[in-house]
Design a protein around this motif. Structure first.
Motif, mmCIF file in Angstrom:
data_model
loop_
_atom_site.group_PDB
_atom_site.id
_atom_site.type_symbol
_atom_site.label_atom_id
_atom_site.label_comp_id
_atom_site.label_asym_id
_atom_site.label_seq_id
_atom_site.Cartn_x
_atom_site.Cartn_y
_atom_site.Cartn_z
ATOM 1 N N PHE A 1 64.898 96.469 18.655
ATOM 2 C CA PHE A 1 64.700 97.818 19.163
ATOM 3 C C PHE A 1 63.610 98.232 18.827
ATOM 4 O O PHE A 1 62.970 97.982 17.862
ATOM 5 C CB PHE A 1 65.974 98.515 18.532
ATOM 6 N N THR A 2 63.199 99.370 19.398
ATOM 7 C CA THR A 2 61.831 100.351 18.975
ATOM 8 C C THR A 2 62.604 101.685 18.993
ATOM 9 O O THR A 2 62.898 102.281 19.872
ATOM 10 C CB THR A 2 60.774 100.220 19.850
ATOM 11 N N PHE A 3 62.483 102.129 17.754
ATOM 12 C CA PHE A 3 63.003 103.698 17.648
ATOM 13 C C PHE A 3 62.014 104.794 17.950
ATOM 14 O O PHE A 3 60.863 104.726 18.169
ATOM 15 C CB PHE A 3 63.736 103.888 16.209
ATOM 16 N N GLU A 4 62.429 106.025 18.118
ATOM 17 C CA GLU A 4 61.576 107.069 18.444
ATOM 18 C C GLU A 4 60.442 107.227 17.797
ATOM 19 O O GLU A 4 59.381 107.409 18.151
ATOM 20 C CB GLU A 4 62.298 108.413 18.591
ATOM 21 N N ASP A 5 60.500 107.045 16.401
ATOM 22 C CA ASP A 5 59.347 107.189 15.641
ATOM 23 C C ASP A 5 58.281 106.097 15.567
ATOM 24 O O ASP A 5 57.545 106.094 14.671
ATOM 25 C CB ASP A 5 59.822 107.540 14.130
ATOM 26 N N GLY A 6 58.749 105.078 16.276
ATOM 27 C CA GLY A 6 57.900 103.750 16.293
ATOM 28 C C GLY A 6 58.464 102.763 15.240
ATOM 29 O O GLY A 6 58.103 101.420 15.436
ATOM 30 N N THR A 7 59.348 102.994 14.579
ATOM 31 C CA THR A 7 59.978 101.904 13.594
ATOM 32 C C THR A 7 60.491 100.981 14.679
ATOM 33 O O THR A 7 61.194 100.994 15.406
ATOM 34 C CB THR A 7 61.378 102.610 12.734
ATOM 35 N N MET B 1 63.170 97.203 14.873
ATOM 36 C CA MET B 1 63.983 96.122 14.446
ATOM 37 C C MET B 1 63.735 95.008 15.060
ATOM 38 O O MET B 1 63.901 94.813 16.205
ATOM 39 C CB MET B 1 65.593 96.863 14.460
ATOM 40 N N ARG B 2 63.697 94.001 14.270
ATOM 41 C CA ARG B 2 63.496 92.670 14.731
ATOM 42 C C ARG B 2 64.537 91.533 14.159
ATOM 43 O O ARG B 2 65.046 91.758 13.133
ATOM 44 C CB ARG B 2 61.929 92.127 14.288
ATOM 45 N N THR B 3 64.587 90.562 15.275
ATOM 46 C CA THR B 3 65.539 89.487 14.760
ATOM 47 C C THR B 3 64.887 88.129 14.883
ATOM 48 O O THR B 3 63.900 87.967 15.700
ATOM 49 C CB THR B 3 66.835 89.514 15.654
ATOM 50 N N TRP B 4 65.395 87.140 14.374
ATOM 51 C CA TRP B 4 64.996 85.867 14.393
ATOM 52 C C TRP B 4 66.140 84.929 13.927
ATOM 53 O O TRP B 4 66.955 85.136 13.023
ATOM 54 C CB TRP B 4 63.697 85.413 13.559
ATOM 55 N N VAL C 1 63.430 95.171 9.593
ATOM 56 C CA VAL C 1 63.009 96.365 9.960
ATOM 57 C C VAL C 1 61.565 96.743 9.421
ATOM 58 O O VAL C 1 60.736 95.956 8.309
ATOM 59 C CB VAL C 1 63.693 97.373 8.899
ATOM 60 N N ALA C 2 60.800 96.989 10.420
ATOM 61 C CA ALA C 2 59.160 97.028 10.464
ATOM 62 C C ALA C 2 58.868 98.719 10.647
ATOM 63 O O ALA C 2 59.345 99.120 11.430
ATOM 64 C CB ALA C 2 58.594 96.077 11.258
ATOM 65 N N SER C 3 57.682 99.021 9.815
ATOM 66 C CA SER C 3 57.137 100.462 9.906
ATOM 67 C C SER C 3 56.567 100.617 11.559
ATOM 68 O O SER C 3 56.282 99.522 12.158
ATOM 69 C CB SER C 3 56.194 100.606 8.984
ATOM 70 N N LEU D 1 74.572 96.029 14.668
ATOM 71 C CA LEU D 1 73.232 96.022 15.286
ATOM 72 C C LEU D 1 73.786 96.949 16.610
ATOM 73 O O LEU D 1 72.984 97.724 17.261
ATOM 74 C CB LEU D 1 72.611 94.989 15.926
ATOM 75 N N GLU D 2 75.206 96.427 17.091
ATOM 76 C CA GLU D 2 75.590 97.247 18.407
ATOM 77 C C GLU D 2 75.901 98.836 17.821
ATOM 78 O O GLU D 2 75.524 99.493 18.540
ATOM 79 C CB GLU D 2 76.681 96.732 18.999
#
Length: 296
Positions: A238-244, A246-249, A260-262, A285-286
Motif C-alpha cells: 500500500f501507499t498512503f496519502e502522505d507517502g507512507t 506498507m510493504r510485505t515479504w 512500514v516505511a516513511s 491488512l484488509e
C-alpha cells in the motif's frame, strides 16, 4: 556558526568526568549545521552537589535559547548528565515543544544503588544522595511528550558495572540494552552512536499515521518484531496519502513479514507472524485497506 543551525545538540557528561568523551560522541552525530554544546562541569564539582550543576546547565540552555529561540533541540546525557537534563526539563516544560529528542545513556533514572549504599540514611554525603534519588516519575512525564531513548549497558549480567540495567528503564521511553560495554565506555562508543542515529531516524520520520499503523500491526495475534535487514527484500503493498508505505515479504519458509516505511523510504517498523497467524495478518491488512483506502 554564523547561520542558524539545524539543531542545538546538548551533550552532558556525568559524575567524575569531563566533557571530552561526550563531546567526541556529539561531534560524531552532528551535521555541519549543528551547534554542539557540551558544558564542562568540573571534575571536583561533580562530587559535591547536583543542584549547582543543574543551574549551570540550565543557564547555558537559557543563553542558547536567547540566541536561537526557534531552533530544534536534541539532548544527550551520560549517567548523571542525563539526570541533570531531566531536572532542567522538569523546570522548563515550556521548552518541551522545541525538544526534538532526549537520549539518556546509562542514567540511573530509578536511583543509583551505589549512591544509596554510600549514603544509606540520606545524610547528604557528597553527590551520593542526589544520585540515589528516584526520578522515574519525572522521566515518564517528560517521555510522554518528548521522544525519549534510554540506553543501558549490560557488562556483568545485570549492570554496566556501575548502573543496574533496571534503573535505566521507565515508561514511554524506547529502551536499548547494549551488551558487553562498561559504564565509562558507553559515553562514546560506536554502538551507542548507532543506537542514537537509529532513534533519531525513527523519531523524526514517524508520523501520526505511521505510528497508528505500527500500533495496529503490533496488535495482530502472533506479531513478532523482525530484523530490519529484510526490509530491502520487501515489496510495496500500500501507499498512503502522505507517502507512507506498507510493504510485505515472505521468507523462504513461507513466514509472512510486514514493514512500514516513511515517505522517504526509511523503515520505521518490521514484524512477522508464524503460519498459525497468517490469516490474522491478512485480515488486519484488509481492515487497514478499507479504513484508509490507500493506493495499491
Amino acid at each position: 556558526m554564523s547561520e542558524t543551525p539545524d539543531f542545538i545538540l546538548y551533550a552532558q557528561h556525568g559524575w567524575a568526568d569531563s566533557s571530552r568523551e561526550i563531546t567526541a560522541l556529539a561531534q560524531s552525530l552532528a551535521s555541519p549545521q549543528t551547534q554542539v554544546v557540551t558544558p564542562n562541569l568540573g571534575f571536583v564539582k561533580t562530587w559535591l552537589r547536583i543542584e549547582p550543576l543543574i543551574e549551570h546547565v540550565e543557564q547555558v540552555a537559557i543563553d542558547m535559547l536567547a540566541t536561537y529561540p526557534e531552533t530544534p533541540i536534541r539532548i544527550i546525557g551520560h549517567s548523571m548528565g542525563g539526570l541533570i537534563w531531566l531536572e532542567v526539563l522538569n523546570r522548563h516544560p515550556e521548552w518541551w515543544s522545541q525538544v526534538d529528542s532526549l537520549v539518556l545513556v546509562a542514567s540511573p533514572v530509578g536511583g543509583s544503588d551505589l549512591g544509596r549504599i554510600f549514603d544509606p540514611l540520606q545524610f547528604g554525603l557528597g553527590i551520593a544522595r542526589d544520585l540515589g534519588k528516584n526520578r522515574r516519575t519525572i522521566a515518564e512525564t517528560i517521555a510522554a511528550v518528548i521522544p525519549t531513548l534510554t540506553i543501558a549497558g549490560d557488562y556483568d549480567g545485570g549492570s554496566d558495572g556501575t548502573i543496574p540495567v533496571e534503573s535505566s528503564k521507565f515508561r514511554h521511553a524506547k529502551f536499548v540494552c547494549i551488551y558487553g560495554l562498561p559504564h565509562a565506555t558507553l559515553k562514546n562508543h560506536p554502538a551507542v552512536a548507532a543506537a542514537i542515529r537509529d532513534f533519531w531516524g525513527e523519531s523524526t520520520e514517524e508520523s501520526e499515521l505511521s505510528g497508528h499503523l505500527i500500533q495496529r500491526l503490533r496488535l495482530v495475534a502472533g506479531m513478532t518484531d523482525a530484523h530490519r535487514r529484510d526490509f530491502e527484500r520487501s515489496q510495496t503493498l500500500f501507499t498512503f496519502e502522505d507517502g507512507t508505505t506498507m510493504r510485505t515479504w515472505k521468507n523462504p519458509f513461507g513466514v509472512d513479514h510486514v514493514f512500514v516505511a516513511s515517505p522517504r523510504g526509511q523503515c520505521l517498523y518490521g514484524g512477522f507472524v508464524g503460519w498459525l497467524h497468517a490469516d490474522d495478518l491478512r485480515q488486519a491488512l484488509e481492515e487497514i485497506q478499507r479504513e484508509y483506502q490507500p493506493q495499491l
